[in-house]
Write an enzyme that holds these catalytic residues in place. Structure first.
Site, mmCIF file in Angstrom:
data_model
loop_
_atom_site.group_PDB
_atom_site.id
_atom_site.type_symbol
_atom_site.label_atom_id
_atom_site.label_comp_id
_atom_site.label_asym_id
_atom_site.label_seq_id
_atom_site.Cartn_x
_atom_site.Cartn_y
_atom_site.Cartn_z
ATOM 1 C CG ASP A 14 -1.750 1.203 1.393
ATOM 2 O OD1 ASP A 14 -2.328 1.649 0.397
ATOM 3 O OD2 ASP A 14 -1.807 1.737 2.521
ATOM 4 C CG ASP A 16 -2.119 7.592 1.120
ATOM 5 O OD1 ASP A 16 -1.109 8.235 0.794
ATOM 6 O OD2 ASP A 16 -3.224 7.752 0.567
ATOM 7 C CG ASP A 25 -5.845 11.982 -0.776
ATOM 8 O OD1 ASP A 25 -5.183 12.205 -1.808
ATOM 9 O OD2 ASP A 25 -6.645 11.040 -0.667
#
Length: 248
Positions: A14, A16, A25
């Protein structure tokens, strides 16, 4: 002459709060004034991709240039121990095939990986498509559509992983083990498809870890993969080193 031997292990990351230590984000909008409708993430995971599309469009309309966005992604800190893990993997590229599956976006991921000197380690990056339009505004789209009821409407990581394994099998590449490093609730779905030969590395105390623990309590044996929680990616590196000692 025979070609090079295929890699033994597929290592899935993954992005984040796994490769990087923050939600990318959040990093991009930090310190920027957003109108009230864009300040809070929408309820329900299915609309988050659309929410970020509007946020990025607003930033572009306010004159935030691509170079600023790229710098914001580049400056996100790596998770603890991730640089050391990348160093180990760089030494054993013939044994590990790396892919990245993330609900962030391709623009930010590519920027960070290149800045960290790690892009060449990854055979594929699967993420929401993001590119600059003629005005220099970063536009974001969904990755795909799917029928999984557990995952956000724009991405099911289990579907992506399954399709990738099928693609590699058609190319006569079969992995001895799949190793999955993640943190979020959307990493639990693909981790649940792993077999008893595989290993899930959930970040300790994060949603993926909690969901695995809950699954093991409710249905012992239903989650098949070995589970190795980590606080620093050095712990993942140590596990891989031990795996190599046993296999090589």
């Amino acid at each position: 002459m025979a070609g090079p031997r295929p890699p033994r292990f597929l290592l899935v990351f993954d992005f984040d709060e796994t490769i990087v230590d923050e939600n990318s984000d959040d990093s991009v909008v930090r310190g920027r004034a957003l109108p009230e409708p864009l300040r809070q993430s929408p309820a329900g995971g299915g609309s988050y991709n659309e929410h970020m599309r509007r946020v990025l469009a607003f930033l572009g309309e306010q004159g935030v240039r691509p170079a600023e966005l790229r710098a914001a992604y580049e400056n996100i800190p790596l998770a603890p121990g991730m640089a050391e893990l990348f160093q180990l993997l760089a030494k054993h590229q013939e044994l590990f095939e790396l892919v990245l599956i993330s609900d962030a976006n391709t623009f930010g991921i590519e920027a960070k990986l290149r800045h960290a000197g790690a892009r060449s380690l990854f055979r594929k990056v699967f993420s929401n498509p993001a590119s600059l339009d003629r005005r220099g505004v970063l536009t974001l789209g969904p990755y795909h559509s799917h029928k999984c009821l557990r995952c956000p409407a724009n991405m099911c990581k289990a579907k992506i992983l399954g399709e990738y394994l099928a693609e590699r099998a058609r190319e006569d590449v079969e992995f001895q083990r799949v190793l999955y490093v993640g943190d979020g609730a959307n990493d639990f779905c693909p981790a649940g498809t792993l077999t008893a030969a595989d290993v899930a590395f959930p970040r300790k105390g994060y949603p993926m870890h909690r969901l695995i623990q809950e699954s093991q309590e409710k249905q012992p044996g239903a989650f098949q993969a070995a589970v190795v929680p980590w606080e620093s990616a050095v712990e993942v590196a140590r596990y891989l080193q031990e795996l190599l000692r046993k296999k090589c």
